[in-house]
Design a protein around this motif. Sequence first.
Motif, mmCIF file in Angstrom:
data_model
loop_
_atom_site.group_PDB
_atom_site.id
_atom_site.type_symbol
_atom_site.label_atom_id
_atom_site.label_comp_id
_atom_site.label_asym_id
_atom_site.label_seq_id
_atom_site.Cartn_x
_atom_site.Cartn_y
_atom_site.Cartn_z
ATOM 1 N N GLU A 139 0.834 -1.212 0.000
ATOM 2 C CA GLU A 139 0.000 0.000 0.000
ATOM 3 C C GLU A 139 0.866 1.258 0.000
ATOM 4 O OE1 GLU A 139 -2.414 -0.710 3.467
ATOM 5 O OE2 GLU A 139 -3.952 -1.762 2.300
ATOM 6 N N GLU A 140 1.924 1.260 0.800
ATOM 7 C CA GLU A 140 2.831 2.411 0.828
ATOM 8 C C GLU A 140 3.529 2.569 -0.526
ATOM 9 O OE1 GLU A 140 6.708 4.141 3.262
ATOM 10 O OE2 GLU A 140 5.829 2.229 3.866
ATOM 11 N N GLY A 141 3.907 1.448 -1.124
ATOM 12 C CA GLY A 141 4.557 1.470 -2.434
ATOM 13 C C GLY A 141 3.653 2.051 -3.509
ATOM 14 N N ILE A 142 2.390 1.709 -3.483
ATOM 15 C CA ILE A 142 1.436 2.253 -4.457
ATOM 16 C C ILE A 142 1.330 3.767 -4.310
ATOM 17 C CG2 ILE A 142 -1.020 2.331 -5.108
ATOM 18 C CD1 ILE A 142 0.455 -0.144 -6.151
ATOM 19 N N LYS A 143 1.272 4.251 -3.078
ATOM 20 C CA LYS A 143 1.205 5.704 -2.843
ATOM 21 C C LYS A 143 2.461 6.396 -3.373
ATOM 22 C CE LYS A 143 -1.705 5.340 1.256
ATOM 23 N NZ LYS A 143 -1.745 5.462 2.715
ATOM 24 N N LEU A 144 3.629 5.796 -3.106
ATOM 25 C CA LEU A 144 4.872 6.386 -3.583
ATOM 26 C C LEU A 144 4.953 6.350 -5.102
ATOM 27 C CD1 LEU A 144 7.303 4.902 -0.931
ATOM 28 C CD2 LEU A 144 6.851 7.335 -1.304
ATOM 29 N N TYR A 145 4.500 5.252 -5.709
ATOM 30 C CA TYR A 145 4.491 5.141 -7.167
ATOM 31 C C TYR A 145 3.635 6.254 -7.777
ATOM 32 C CZ TYR A 145 3.099 3.685 -11.793
ATOM 33 O OH TYR A 145 2.815 3.679 -13.132
ATOM 34 N N LYS A 146 2.442 6.451 -7.246
ATOM 35 C CA LYS A 146 1.548 7.494 -7.762
ATOM 36 C C LYS A 146 2.166 8.880 -7.583
ATOM 37 C CE LYS A 146 -2.770 4.957 -7.274
ATOM 38 N NZ LYS A 146 -4.067 4.855 -6.589
ATOM 39 N N TYR A 147 2.790 9.105 -6.441
ATOM 40 C CA TYR A 147 3.429 10.395 -6.168
ATOM 41 C C TYR A 147 4.540 10.658 -7.186
ATOM 42 C CZ TYR A 147 6.142 13.932 -3.661
ATOM 43 O OH TYR A 147 6.838 15.071 -3.328
ATOM 44 N N CYS A 148 5.414 9.668 -7.393
ATOM 45 C CA CYS A 148 6.508 9.818 -8.357
ATOM 46 C C CYS A 148 5.961 10.011 -9.771
ATOM 47 C CB CYS A 148 7.429 8.600 -8.310
ATOM 48 S SG CYS A 148 8.433 8.479 -6.819
ATOM 49 N N ASN A 149 4.943 9.253 -10.112
ATOM 50 C CA ASN A 149 4.351 9.353 -11.442
ATOM 51 C C ASN A 149 3.739 10.738 -11.674
ATOM 52 O OD1 ASN A 149 3.774 8.047 -13.942
ATOM 53 N ND2 ASN A 149 1.630 7.924 -13.321
#
Length: 76
Positions: free
Chosen positions: A34-44
């Motif tokens: 879940e944390e990884g998905i949030k970070l992925y979206k933020y970076c994207n």
Amino acid sequence: MSESYESAFEKLENIISDLEDENISLEESIEKYEEGIKLYKYCNDILKEYEGKVKVLVEQDEELVQKDFLEGELDG
């Protein structure tokens, strides 16, 4: 989130590494996912923002013209 792209991306890489570890519990895996998905979206989102700002100079009719990066292809 108000951290730099580089910092967020590094955290994402660490999460991916942790998730590849076979000794991680299911609960911890889900939390990290879940944390990884949030970070992925933020970076994207950051990349999309900068993508719109990138300009490429293209020679057109013997003049240099600025175009959005995604409008045309670059001929090697």
